[in-house]
Design an enzyme around this catalytic site. Structure first.
Site, PDB file in Angstrom:
ATOM      1  N   ASN A  59       0.943  55.118  48.217  1.00 11.44           N
ATOM      2  CA  ASN A  59       2.025  54.238  47.778  1.00 11.44           C
ATOM      3  C   ASN A  59       1.783  52.818  48.244  1.00 11.44           C
ATOM      4  OD1 ASN A  59       4.229  53.251  49.954  1.00 11.44           O
ATOM      5  ND2 ASN A  59       3.193  55.078  50.716  1.00 11.44           N
TER       6      ASN A  59
ATOM      7  N   ASN B 174       8.677  50.957  63.324  1.00 17.65           N
ATOM      8  CA  ASN B 174       7.650  51.153  62.303  1.00 17.65           C
ATOM      9  C   ASN B 174       6.463  50.235  62.589  1.00 17.65           C
ATOM     10  OD1 ASN B 174       6.043  51.112  60.032  1.00 17.65           O
ATOM     11  ND2 ASN B 174       7.734  51.165  58.566  1.00 17.65           N
ATOM     12  N   PHE B 175       5.514  50.756  63.371  1.00 16.29           N
ATOM     13  CA  PHE B 175       4.259  50.041  63.652  1.00 16.29           C
ATOM     14  C   PHE B 175       3.141  50.662  62.814  1.00 16.29           C
ATOM     15  CE2 PHE B 175       5.683  49.209  68.354  1.00 16.29           C
ATOM     16  CZ  PHE B 175       6.633  48.294  67.910  1.00 16.29           C
TER      17      PHE B 175
ATOM     18  N   CYS C 221       3.228  50.960  58.834  1.00 15.94           N
ATOM     19  CA  CYS C 221       3.080  50.691  57.401  1.00 15.94           C
ATOM     20  C   CYS C 221       1.802  49.870  57.180  1.00 15.94           C
ATOM     21  CB  CYS C 221       4.314  49.935  56.921  1.00 15.94           C
ATOM     22  SG  CYS C 221       4.313  49.726  55.145  1.00 15.94           S
TER      23      CYS C 221
HETATM   24  C1  LIG Z   1       6.638  55.978  49.114  1.00 17.20           C
HETATM   25  C2  LIG Z   1       6.619  56.006  50.601  1.00 17.20           C
HETATM   26  C3  LIG Z   1       7.341  55.074  51.320  1.00 17.20           C
HETATM   27  C4  LIG Z   1       7.311  55.090  52.717  1.00 17.20           C
HETATM   28  N1  LIG Z   1       8.062  54.186  53.403  1.00 17.20           N
HETATM   29  C5  LIG Z   1       8.073  54.216  54.757  1.00 17.20           C
HETATM   30  C6  LIG Z   1       8.925  53.359  55.485  1.00 17.20           C
HETATM   31  O1  LIG Z   1       9.695  52.573  54.930  1.00 17.20           O
HETATM   32  N2  LIG Z   1       8.881  53.421  56.842  1.00 17.20           N
HETATM   33  C7  LIG Z   1       8.063  54.299  57.509  1.00 17.20           C
HETATM   34  O2  LIG Z   1       8.062  54.325  58.744  1.00 17.20           O
HETATM   35  N3  LIG Z   1       7.265  55.143  56.826  1.00 17.20           N
HETATM   36  C8  LIG Z   1       7.265  55.130  55.475  1.00 17.20           C
HETATM   37  N4  LIG Z   1       6.488  56.030  54.790  1.00 17.20           N
HETATM   38  C9  LIG Z   1       5.619  56.978  55.541  1.00 17.20           C
HETATM   39  C10 LIG Z   1       6.316  58.315  55.791  1.00 17.20           C
HETATM   40  O3  LIG Z   1       7.464  58.173  56.587  1.00 17.20           O
HETATM   41  C11 LIG Z   1       5.356  59.314  56.481  1.00 17.20           C
HETATM   42  O4  LIG Z   1       4.956  58.775  57.721  1.00 17.20           O
HETATM   43  C12 LIG Z   1       4.113  59.627  55.666  1.00 17.20           C
HETATM   44  O5  LIG Z   1       4.426  59.699  54.300  1.00 17.20           O
HETATM   45  C13 LIG Z   1       3.447  60.925  56.101  1.00 17.20           C
HETATM   46  O6  LIG Z   1       4.291  62.038  55.902  1.00 17.20           O
HETATM   47  P1  LIG Z   1       4.139  63.036  54.614  1.00 17.20           P
HETATM   48  O7  LIG Z   1       2.707  63.493  54.570  1.00 17.20           O
HETATM   49  O8  LIG Z   1       5.133  64.118  54.864  1.00 17.20           O
HETATM   50  O9  LIG Z   1       4.474  62.212  53.418  1.00 17.20           O
HETATM   51  C14 LIG Z   1       6.524  56.043  53.398  1.00 17.20           C
HETATM   52  C15 LIG Z   1       5.809  57.005  52.662  1.00 17.20           C
HETATM   53  C16 LIG Z   1       5.857  56.999  51.278  1.00 17.20           C
HETATM   54  C17 LIG Z   1       5.114  58.040  50.514  1.00 17.20           C
END
Ligand SMILES: Cc1cc2nc3c(=O)[nH]c(=O)nc-3n(C[C@H](O)[C@H](O)[C@H](O)COP(=O)(O)O)c2cc1C
Ligand code: SF4
Ligand code: SF4
Length: 416
Positions: free
Chosen positions: A74, A133-134, A136
């Site tokens: 993403n 959030n360190f 993104c």
């Molecule tokens: C579309 C999208 C948006 C995300 N936005 C954030 C966010 O705003 N803040 C954050 O800490 N992580 C964000 N993440 C990361 C997720 O919180 C997570 O750390 C990551 O997707 C791994 O977990 P998963 O494999 O279950 O998806 C985002 C992930 C996706 C897919």
């Protein structure tokens, strides 16, 4: 029935299944529905002092064969909704579900004033904790935030300290996997006063290129940018990072495990590797909030079947077994053994061993006969059993006496 109640550095929830900060926690409407479905906690989509602007399109899926979304990528940023709207909705969710954990994910510019301002603003409503959030890896990192902080241990420590000065609730530091050794980042967070760490955020990636248009995927009006990779494909990376922090005495704080968790089995593996709870994003984006019902049932049944009273009794149980390569027993020997009654003679094991392992599966001239392993030359690499389509057809059998052990460390006197 096993007790699923969980506490991450004092942030309590009725079960260890939380939604990760991401699109499923973008609004009160969604978080209310998630709590109604059974989720124990939610880390709100990352809040900032001012809303950002997102692009369209922003997601790409990685399919393998018929399996959709083995991974996803993403280029979405943090919340694009005003802070006061998010805060009002957080308060409504907390009032409706006081027993669930609501953690506010935070991000702002790297100054003490801005971090204090954000913490004070968010603490005007009741939250159970903060997650910094360190992690993104796109967009915000180019503005000096997100993984730009998470890749610099000094900044991690400094910003964590600023937040701890102002916060009245536990502070979790969410780490980026886009770093050579996550333990240095986790140790820095602990030095800054973090009450817990969470990992992983997404992995830098480009999901693919459209072979008709030659455009990168996903594209925004003909151009793209590197994005964050997540979903089932990243679980092994996340599990290793959780395990390495759990076994590091200089980390020593609770860990929230994130990355590819889709089922109760994934979650149980994270607990065994040292995570106190898990957070989920992609699996919910793929299948919806309802998956938590299976997660709760599956974990409860697993614990009950083993007579384990609480999910907390799983935490870290595998960590002592996760050691340096130097401490593995070089005397341990296994070989592959094929069950001729189960074998369907597909030849996959033969090809794998012949072309990519140690040329020790013999194919009898008579096609009616099944392949046989030359145990003297088999190195027990597991490859044939991995490619075999029939469950339990190839067994890996121990052939050493099991009475001796010697390690590389002993051999070379490598210091630990
Ligand atoms: C579309 C999208 C948006 C995300 N936005 C954030 C966010 O705003 N803040 C954050 O800490 N992580 C964000 N993440 C990361 C997720 O919180 C997570 O750390 C990551 O997707 C791994 O977990 P998963 O494999 O279950 O998806 C985002 C992930 C996706 C897919
Ligand atoms: S375990 Fe490895 S070396 Fe042994 S038979 Fe299988 S593929 Fe060949
Ligand atoms: S891969 Fe399995 S089923 Fe196929 S030939 Fe080898 S042992 Fe038999």
């Amino acid at each position: 029935m096993a007790d699923l109640r969980s506490s991450l550095a004092g942030i309590r929830s009725p079960n260890p299944f939380w939604l990760a900060s991401a699109p499923p926690t973008n609004s009160g409407y969604q978080v209310m529905r998630a709590f109604a479905a059974g989720w124990g906690g939610a880390v709100w989509k990352t809040l900032a002092l001012e809303p950002i602007v997102n692009v369209t399109s922003r997601f790409g899926g990685y399919d393998v064969g018929a399996t959709k979304m083995i991974g996803m990528n993403n280029i979405e940023l943090i919340t694009d909704r005003p802070l006061d709207v998010n805060l009002r909705e957080i308060a409504e969710c907390k009032a409706a579900y006081p027993d669930r954990a609501i953690v506010a994910s935070l991000m702002t510019d790297c100054t003490r004033e801005r971090w204090h301002e954000l913490v004070h603003a968010v603490e005007t409503v009741r939250v159970d904790g903060f997650e910094l959030n360190f992690g993104c890896p796109h967009g915000m990192s180019e503005r000096g935030m997100g993984s730009a902080v998470g890749q610099d241990p000094e900044l991690i420590e400094t910003v964590t300290r600023w937040v701890k000065e102002a916060a009245h609730v536990p502070v979790v530091v969410k780490l980026t996997p886009n770093i050579t050794d996550v333990r240095y980042a986790a140790r820095a967070a602990v030095r800054g006063g973090a009450d817990a760490v969470s990992m992983i955020n997404t992995i830098n990636s480009l999901i693919g290129v459209d072979l008709d248009s030659w455009l990168p995927i996903p594209h925004v009006d003909g151009k793209s940018s590197h994005g964050g990779y997540c979903g089932p494909a990243v679980k092994p990376i996340a599990l290793n990072m959780v395990g390495s922090c759990a076994s590091d005495p200089q980390v020593g704080v609770p860990i929230s495990g994130i990355g590819g968790v889709s089922t109760w089995r994934d979650a149980a593996e994270f607990f065994l590797m040292g995570a106190t709870n898990v957070q989920v994003c992609t699996a919910v984006m793929h299948h919806g909030f309802r998956i938590v019902a299976d997660m709760i049932d599956g974990l409860t049944n697993y614990l009950d079947a083993r007579g384990i009273a609480s999910v907390n009794d799983l935490i870290g149980k595998t960590v002592p077994r996760f050691v340096s390569w130097n401490d593995l027993n070089l005397d341990y020997q296994i070989v592959a053994r094929i069950d001729p009654d189960a074998c369907i003679n597909c030849n996959r094991c033969y090809i794998a061993c012949e072309d990519a392992a140690h040329q020790c599966i013999e194919r009898p001239a008579d096609p009616a006969l099944k392949p046989v392993v030359d145990e003297e030359h088999c190195v027990g690499c597991n490859l044939c059993s991995m490619v075999c389509p029939i469950e339990d057809c190839i067994e890996m059998v121990r052939v050493d006496a099991g009475t001796t052990s010697h390690t590389w460390r002993e051999r070379l006197s490598v210091p630990s």
